[in-house]
Scaffold this active site. Structure first.
Site, short mmCIF file in Angstrom:
data_model
loop_
_atom_site.label_atom_id
_atom_site.label_comp_id
_atom_site.label_asym_id
_atom_site.label_seq_id
_atom_site.Cartn_x
_atom_site.Cartn_y
_atom_site.Cartn_z
N PRO A 2 0.81 -1.21 0.00
CA PRO A 2 0.00 0.00 0.00
C PRO A 2 0.86 1.28 0.00
CG PRO A 2 -0.65 -1.53 1.75
CD PRO A 2 0.70 -1.95 1.26
N GLU A 3 0.27 2.37 -0.51
CA GLU A 3 0.96 3.65 -0.57
C GLU A 3 0.18 4.68 0.23
OE1 GLU A 3 1.98 4.36 -4.73
OE2 GLU A 3 2.28 2.21 -5.04
N LYS A 54 3.93 6.68 4.32
CA LYS A 54 3.68 5.23 4.34
C LYS A 54 3.64 4.66 5.75
CE LYS A 54 5.28 3.80 -0.22
NZ LYS A 54 6.09 2.79 -0.93
N ASN A 171 4.93 2.34 -6.17
CA ASN A 171 5.08 1.88 -7.55
C ASN A 171 3.95 2.33 -8.47
OD1 ASN A 171 6.95 0.61 -9.18
ND2 ASN A 171 5.88 -1.34 -9.15
#
Length: 385
Positions: A2-3, A54, A171
């Site tokens: 997750p971001e 994050k 990403n």
């Protein structure tokens, strides 16, 4: 994954789901959880959450006058929080906070792949820069005043994953940001960002008294890379559907529809020097890794069982044997993978291609000798030894 959008939405989920809930007892930890035991117990306490980049911080606050306990989580590849009945705990619930109600429920930190972790205390991880979501102005200044840092000697796609400067970008976000600005992922980071610095200085000279509302309007009309690092995550957060709501896992389809570049059919991909796949459109840029060929994402079609197992006929087998004797010209391209051609096979290819070059003269010599031999036999001469 997750971001920063997922961490932000997880914090919002906890605050909304647990806002009026009283928890009780100690904190239960699974035997395989990647974090310490939590030395906290209270007859009645509440839970709140705050995210930054994050990371996500939980605060356990007793209703009686007692010390609070903070924990800071990193979600790894698959971490999330879920409030569910204590009698039906989800798999991989590595940390559990039980409610005081009857029957009790449990707020669980769920992490199937076990890359997520937690630590005690309220301090954010050292070395992480300002959050691209909640500290945008500080984030922007931190990047532009440190362009001499060696981190910006790298391609822009790799620099965007450096949490010292881009805290919260991961990403899928880097692919979406670069795609919207048509920036080649392997362009030098300093080259891209110095242009922003020059533009900002020119804009300040031209309009020294811009109000905040006018600055925001300019940001929306002509966003630059640093502005998209803020606005693109905000799109995920502001979506009509909560794309990462634990109670609505089917919303992932809406997330896929939102994506414009990452994992989208027709887009190209390469691996950066850290082994992470970057998705893009067009040329990769001057700093692209040597020896790689970009791969295009194809649309996934339903498999036809008959097509997967074709019937073998005599004619098919003959074609296969001929193909084995004379490999097609495309075989060289097929053997190349994302990390470059394999060395052992490259030698084999060189030998295989060198052989046909000398085979033609050999055939002519043999034919000539055969004619000479037959001529001698016709005249009654002995064959040459």
């Amino acid at each position: 994954m997750p971001e920063c959008p997922e961490l932000h939405l997880a914090g919002r989920y906890i605050n909304e789901a647990c806002g009026g809930v009283v928890f009780s007892g100690g904190v239960e930890r699974s035997a395989v959880g990647r974090g310490p035991e939590v030395p906290f117990s209270s007859e009645a306490y509440r839970i709140s959450a705050t995210s930054r980049g994050k990371e996500l911080r939980l605060t356990l606050a007793p209703l009686s006058p007692a010390a609070t306990q903070d924990l800071v989580f990193r979600f790894g590849m698959s971490g999330s929080f879920r409030l569910c009945p204590a009698a039906r705990l989800p798999r991989h619930a590595h940390l559990r906070f039980l409610t005081r109600e009857s029957p009790p429920r449990a707020l669980c930190f769920v992490d199937a792949r076990r890359f997520g972790s937690w630590r005690l205390g309220d301090a954010w991880q050292l070395g992480r820069g300002p959050c691209v979501l909640s500290e945008y102005q500080a984030f922007r200044e931190n990047v532009l005043k440190n362009l001499d840092d060696k981190a910006f000697d790298k391609p822009i796609c790799e620099a965007l994953l450096n949490q010292k400067f881009f805290n919260g970008i991961g990403n899928y976000l880097r692919a979406e940001i670069l795609y919207r600005l048509k920036i080649p992922p392997f362009e030098k980071a300093r080259t891209v960002l110095e242009a922003l610095k020059d533009q900002e200085q020119a804009r300040r000279k031209k309009n020294p008294s811009l109000t905040l509302s006018k600055k925001l309007k300019l940001m929306r009309e002509n966003p630059d890379l640093l502005e998209l690092c803020h606005t693109v995550p905000m799109e995920v957060i502001a979506a009509e559907k909560n794309l990462f709501d634990p109670d609505h896992s089917d919303n992932y389809a809406a997330f896929k529809n939102w994506l414009q570049c990452y994992l989208v059919p027709g887009m190209s991909s390469l691996r950066d020097r850290n082994g992470r796949t970057i998705w893009f459109q067009g040329e990769p840029g001057p700093m692209a890794p040597k020896g790689q060929t970009s791969r295009k994402k194809r649309a996934q079609l339903k498999a036809d069982p008959e097509a997967l197992t074709p019937k073998v006929t005599m004619r098919t087998s003959k074609r296969c044997s001929r193909a084995a004797a004379k490999p097609p010209k495309l075989a060289k391209e097929d053997e190349e993978v994302a990390d470059g051609p394999r060395k052992g096979r490259a030698r084999g290819r060189r030998k295989a291609t060198a052989a046909p070059a000398s085979s033609k003269p050999d055939a002519l010599v043999k034919a000539k000798r055969s004619r000479q031999t037959s001529a001698r036999r016709g005249r009654g001469a002995a064959p040459a030894v």
